[in-house]
Design an enzyme around this catalytic site. Structure first.
Site, PDB file in Angstrom:
ATOM      1  N   GLU A   1       3.583 -15.403   5.224  1.00 21.77           N
ATOM      2  CA  GLU A   1       5.062 -14.698   4.454  1.00 21.77           C
ATOM      3  C   GLU A   1       5.643 -13.297   5.389  1.00 21.77           C
ATOM      4  OE1 GLU A   1       5.750 -15.118   1.763  1.00 21.77           O
ATOM      5  OE2 GLU A   1       7.706 -14.062   1.054  1.00 21.77           O
TER       6      GLU A   1
ATOM      7  N   GLU B   1      -1.521 -14.968  -1.064  1.00 25.39           N
ATOM      8  CA  GLU B   1      -2.777 -14.451  -0.039  1.00 25.39           C
ATOM      9  C   GLU B   1      -3.824 -15.275   0.124  1.00 25.39           C
ATOM     10  OE1 GLU B   1      -0.945 -12.457  -1.208  1.00 25.39           O
ATOM     11  OE2 GLU B   1       0.275 -11.213  -0.145  1.00 25.39           O
TER      12      GLU B   1
ATOM     13  N   GLN C   1       0.579  -9.218   5.609  1.00 25.40           N
ATOM     14  CA  GLN C   1       1.346  -8.631   5.444  1.00 25.40           C
ATOM     15  C   GLN C   1       1.974  -7.047   5.200  1.00 25.40           C
ATOM     16  OE1 GLN C   1       5.237  -9.118   3.040  1.00 25.40           O
ATOM     17  NE2 GLN C   1       5.782 -10.319   4.850  1.00 25.40           N
TER      18      GLN C   1
ATOM     19  N   ASP D   1      -1.898  -4.126   4.560  1.00 25.99           N
ATOM     20  CA  ASP D   1      -3.746  -3.827   3.834  1.00 25.99           C
ATOM     21  C   ASP D   1      -3.945  -4.477   1.565  1.00 25.99           C
ATOM     22  OD1 ASP D   1      -2.283  -1.632   2.544  1.00 25.99           O
ATOM     23  OD2 ASP D   1      -2.683  -0.621   4.964  1.00 25.99           O
TER      24      ASP D   1
ATOM     25  N   PHE E   1      -2.173  -6.347   0.760  1.00 20.95           N
ATOM     26  CA  PHE E   1      -1.871  -7.674   0.253  1.00 20.95           C
ATOM     27  C   PHE E   1      -2.908  -8.822  -0.035  1.00 20.95           C
ATOM     28  CE2 PHE E   1       3.269  -6.404   0.450  1.00 20.95           C
ATOM     29  CZ  PHE E   1       2.724  -5.094  -0.529  1.00 20.95           C
TER      30      PHE E   1
ATOM     31  N   PRO F   1      -5.690 -10.334  -3.046  1.00 15.05           N
ATOM     32  CA  PRO F   1      -6.291 -11.797  -4.046  1.00 15.05           C
ATOM     33  C   PRO F   1      -6.904 -12.256  -2.495  1.00 15.05           C
ATOM     34  CG  PRO F   1      -3.727 -10.911  -3.467  1.00 15.05           C
ATOM     35  CD  PRO F   1      -3.925  -9.937  -2.750  1.00 15.05           C
TER      36      PRO F   1
ATOM     37  N   HIS G   1       0.594   0.575  -0.307  1.00 19.98           N
ATOM     38  CA  HIS G   1       1.009  -0.189   1.662  1.00 19.98           C
ATOM     39  C   HIS G   1       0.446   0.432   2.301  1.00 19.98           C
ATOM     40  CE1 HIS G   1       4.720  -2.326  -0.824  1.00 19.98           C
ATOM     41  NE2 HIS G   1       4.984  -2.377   0.380  1.00 19.98           N
TER      42      HIS G   1
END
Lengths: 334, 378
Positions: free
Chosen positions: A34, A65, A87, A89, A91, A94, A134
Site C-alpha cells: 500500500e 494486507e 505499512q 507492525d 497493520f 490481517p 503504530h
C-alpha cells in the site's frame, strides 16, 4: 588501495538502495504494498522504485494486507520474488493467516517442491510518537512460526545487507525494520555496499568482560549507550546484536556469555511470552556452569503498546538496563 | 451563518479519477441458473465433449464411493465427498489448458484427479502421510487448501505474475458457498478486478457450510451477485449440468485469456453426502430434500441427454462404468498398502537449509530411531 567515499547515510536510504540493487540485479524481484508506488511508501523506503522500474515492478495495491501477502504467494509460485511492505507492525495482523497457514509452510506442505521466496518488510517498534497500532513489536509471533526467517537490522550497513540477503533467500523472510532507526545516520559507502554474513549470524557490537547485553533492532543503540554509561560504575559490558532471531545464533551468544559469565536480554516487546524468555532459556541451558547470576530480562511491560505520551515509561532505557546490570552482582550480595 | 449553512455554498466535486460507470454490458448474473442439458442449447454442444464429461463423471462418482469406503476401513483419516457435485469438479478440470493452473479447495479431489494428478497422490493429505502428495508443478495444481478461501489470492497473484511475464495463463480457483463469507474471498476478488487478472472464481454452492444453510450465510440474492460490487461479471449456472458448467467456465476462461479480466461463477449444486464421514447431516437437513436433488443427478442428466440424442448406447455406458471400476480397484489396491514413511522427512522441508536448532532436533530423533532399532534387534 582504492579509496571509498564513506559518507553519512540513513537506514531508510540503505533499505531503498538494497531494494534498487536487488531489482536491478534480478528482474523477478517485485515490490508491492500500500502506497509503495507514487508515494514511495509512508517512510519513503520505496522512493523512486516505481519511476525507475515501472509500476509493474513496484505496485500500489488495494488496501488489504491479506490480499497483498496472498497475491505475493501466487506470484512467488509463478517464479517471482515478491517483496511486500506491511505499512506498520499492527497493520500486518490481517495477513497473519496467509503468513501462518501458507507462506511459512508451503515448502513443507509440498515436500520442497514449492518454496516461497517472499520478503515481508515490516516497520516495527515504538519511540516515534506513533498513535495506537503504530508501535507494536510483534517479533514473538513470527519467531513462533516455523518456516519463517526473522531478521532485524540495527545499523545502516546491516539494513542493506540483511534486506539483500532476505530477497536472495529461497525461503520467506520477515524483515523487521526498527522504524525508530529509519533516520539514524551512519558512515556508510553507498557506492560499495557490503553484504552481510549469511542470515543467522549475530555480531558483537562492543567487546567487554563483565557482562553481556543480548539485544537486537531498536534496542541495540540503547544498549551501546548503556554500556558506555556503565563504565563509570566499573562495568565493562559486551553488546551482542542478534540481527537474526530465526535462525538463532547460539554460538556467538553463548561464546560471549561464557566469557562474561553474566547476561541481560534487552528488547522492547513484552517480556511474558516474549523473545527474552526463549533467549534466557537457551543461554541457561548451554552456559549454566559459566553463569555467575541468573539471565535477566529488560523488556517492555506486558501491556498493549501505550499511547505516545507514555511510551518513554514503557520502552527499556539506559537506566533500566543499568539497574539490571547492578542486579547481576547478586552472588556477591547473597 | 457559516458558509456551510448557506444553501448551495458547499458543492463537493468528486475525486479526480471518479467516473460513473456507463458499461453497456450488465454485470448482473442471470436470474435463473443457466442450463444446457434438456434445452435447445444442448444441440450445439460438442458430442465428444459430452462423452468425455460423462466418462469423467462416472469415474468421479466411483472414486468418491471408493474413498468413502476407505475411510470406513481406516485407510483415510477423513474424506469430504463431492458426490452430487461431480459436474462442477470435472468441468473445472477439463476446461483448462495444460499451461493453466487449478487452485482447489479441500473437497475438490475429483477436480485434481481429473486434471491428471495420480489418484493416490491426490489422497495423501487425507490419508495423513504428507500434507500435499503431489508436485504442484507437474500438473499445475496448487495444494488442496484446507483454510477457506485463502487459496483465492494465490490464484490472483499467480495469474497476475503470468500476465506480467507475457504468458496467456489462466488460473481457476474453487471455493464453497461458506468460503464466500471469508475476508480472503473479498480481497481476492477485489485484487483480481482492480488488476484485471486472468482468473476464474468457481463457487460451488452446495447448500451448506457443514451445517449452516445458505440463507444464514448470505443475504445476497445469489452468490454470483457478489461479483457486481467488484466490477466483474457474475454468472449463475446449474452446477449439476456438466455441459452448462463447462460452457460457462469456458466462456470465463476465454474472456480471461483474452485480457477481459476475472469472472465469478456460481454453480448451484447439492452435496448428497454429509460434509465428511465425521458429520451427521440428519441433524440439519431432511431426507426428503436430499431425495429431491437425487432426481437432478448430474450423471443421470447427462446420460439422458446422450441417450436421447443417440450419442451413447448401453455398451458405451457399461464401458464407462467398467473403466471407473478399474480405477476404483487400482485405488483400493494401492491405498491398502501401508505407506512407507521416513521420520527424518519431518526436518527436510522446513527451510532450504535446516537451522542449527532443527539440526539439533534432527540429531535427537536420529538417536531415538537408532535406539529403537537396537532395541528391536535384540
Amino acid at each position: 588501495m582504492t579509496t571509498v567515499a564513506v559518507k553519512p547515510a540513513t537506514m531508510a536510504q540503505a533499505l531503498t538502495r538494497a531494494l534498487r540493487d536487488a531489482m536491478a540485479a534480478d528482474p523477478t524481484v517485485h515490490v508491492l504494498g500500500e502506497d509503495v508506488g507514487r508515494l514511495g511508501g509512508v517512510f519513503r523506503v520505496t522512493d523512486g522504485l516505481a519511476k525507475e522500474f515501472g509500476e509493474d515492478r513496484c505496485t500500489d495495491t488495494p488496501l488489504a494486507e491479506a490480499g497483498i501477502l496472498g497475491t505475493a504467494v501466487g506470484m512467488a509460485m509463478y517464479g517471482l520474488r515478491p517483496v511486500v511492505e506491511m505499512q506498520f507492525d499492527a497493520f500486518a495482523y490481517p495477513a497473519f493467516e496467509q503468513l501462518i497457514s501458507h507462506v511459512s509452510r508451503m515448502r513443507n506442505r509440498t515436500r520442497g517442491a514449492m518454496p516461497l521466496p517472499i520478503t515481508i518488510r515490516i516497520p516495527y517498534g515504538g519511540g516515534i510518537g506513533g498513535v495506537e497500532h503504530h508501535s507494536d513489536s510483534s517479533e514473538a509471533y513470527y519467531m513462533a512460526t516455523p518456516g519463517l526467517h526473522v531478521v532485524t537490522p540495527a545499523t545502516v550497513a546491516d539494513a542493506y545487507g540483511l534486506l539483500r540477503a532476505a530477497i536472495a533467500s529461497d525461503d520467506p523472510v520477515v524483515l523487521l525494520e526498527p522504524k525508530r532507526l529509519y533516520w539514524s545516520k551512519d558512515t556508510w559507502n553507498p557506492d560499495d555496499p557490503q553484504s552481510v554474513e549469511p542470515i543467522g549470524r549475530a555480531v558483537v557490537r562492543r567487546s567487554g568482560r563483565s557482562a553481556t547485553l543480548i539485544t537486537y533492532g531498536p534496542s541495540v543503540p540503547v544498549c551501546l549507550e548503556a554500556a558506555e554509561a556503565a563504565r563509570a560504575e566499573g562495568w565493562d559490558l559486551e553488546v551482542v546484536d542478534l540481527r537474526s532471531l530465526v535462525p538463532f545464533d547460539d554460538e556467538t551468544v553463548c561464546a560471549s556469555v561464557r566469557r562474561t559469565g553474566r547476561a541481560v536480554v534487552v528488547h522492547e516487546s513484552g517480556g511474558f511470552g516474549g523473545p527474552g524468555g526463549e533467549i534466557a532459556s537457551r543461554v541457561t541451558e548451554r552456559c549454566f556452569h559459566h553463569l555467575e547470576a541468573p539471565v535477566l530480562r529488560v523488556a517492555g511491560f506486558d501491556i498493549p503498546y501505550p499511547p505516545p505520551m507514555l511510551e518513554r515509561h514503557h520502552l527499556p532505557g539506559v537506566d533500566r538496563i543499568l539497574d539490571a546490570v547492578a542486579r547481576l552482582q547478586w552472588e556477591a550480595e547473597s | 451563518m457559516t458558509v456551510m449553512e448557506q444553501r448551495g455554498a458547499y458543492r463537493p466535486s468528486p475525486p479526480p479519477a471518479w467516473q460513473p460507470r456507463t458499461d453497456p454490458a450488465p454485470l448482473l448474473p442471470d436470474t435463473a441458473p443457466y442450463r444446457v442439458l434438456g434445452t435447445e442449447a444442448a444441440g450445439k454442444a460438442d458430442p465428444d465433449l459430452l462423452r468425455r464429461l460423462h466418462a469423467h463423471l462416472v469415474r468421479g462418482r466411483r472414486y468418491n464411493a471408493q474413498a468413502t469406503a476407505l475411510t470406513k476401513q481406516g485407510r483415510l483419516a477423513v474424506y469430504p465427498s463431492s458426490t452430487g457435485q461431480e459436474a462442477c469438479e470435472v468441468a473445472a478440470a477439463l476446461v483448462l489448458e495444460d499451461r493453466d493452473w487449478l487452485f482447489p479447495s479441500y473437497r475438490d479431489t475429483l477436480a485434481v484427479v481429473a486434471r491428471g494428478v495420480d489418484p493416490v497422490e491426490a489422497l495423501t493429505l487425507l490419508r495423513g502421510d504428507w500434507h500435499t502428495g503431489y508436485d504442484p508443478y507437474a500438473h499445475r495444481v496448487a495444494p488442496l487448501s484446507t483454510p477457506l478461501a485463502t487459496q483465492l489470492p494465490h490464484a490472483v497473484g499467480l495469474a497476475h505474475a503470468a500476465r506480467l511475464k507475457g504468458d496467456d495463463v489462466v488460473a481457476l480457483a474453487m471455493v464453497g458457498d461458506g468460503g464466500t463469507s471469508e475476508g480472503d474471498f473479498h480481497e481476492a476478488l477485489n485484487f483480481a478486478a482492480v488488476w484485471q487478472s486472468p482468473v476464474v472464481f468457481l463457487v460451488q454452492n452446495n447448500g451448506f457450510a457443514i451445517s449452516v444453510p445458505l440463507d444464514q450465510q448470505t443475504a445476497a440474492p445469489s452468490l454470483a451477485h457478489k461479483a457486481v460490487g467488484y466490477g466483474m461479471p457474475g454468472r449463475l449456472v446449474d452446477g449439476n449440468d456438466a455441459a452448462a458448467v463447462h460452457e460457462v467456465l469456458a466462456d470465463a476462461v476465454r474472456r480471461a485469456r483474452e485480457g477481459g479480466g476475472p469472472t465469478l461463477v456460481e454453480a448451484v449444486t447439492y452435496r448428497m453426502e454429509a460434509h465428511t464421514n465425521a458429520d451427521d447431516d440428519k441433524r440439519y437437513r431432511a431426507d426428503s430434500e436430499v431425495e429431491t436433488w437425487r432426481a437432478h443427478d448430474p450423471i443421470a442428466l447427462l446420460e439422458r441427454e446422450l441417450t436421447e440424442r443417440g450419442l451413447i448406447d448401453e455398451d458405451g455406458i457399461r464401458h464407462a462404468r467398467e473403466e471407473a471400476e478399474e480405477l476404483a480397484a487400482d485405488l483400493r489396491a494401492r491405498m491398502n498398502q501401508d505407506a512407507v514413511l521416513d521420520p527424518m522427512d519431518l526436518f527436510a522441508h522446513v527451510y532450504a537449509e535446516p537451522t542449527p536448532q532443527l539440526r539439533e532436533q534432527q540429531a535427537m530423533l536420529q538417536a531415538e530411531l537408532a535406539a529403537e532399532q537396537d532395541g528391536g534387534d535384540r
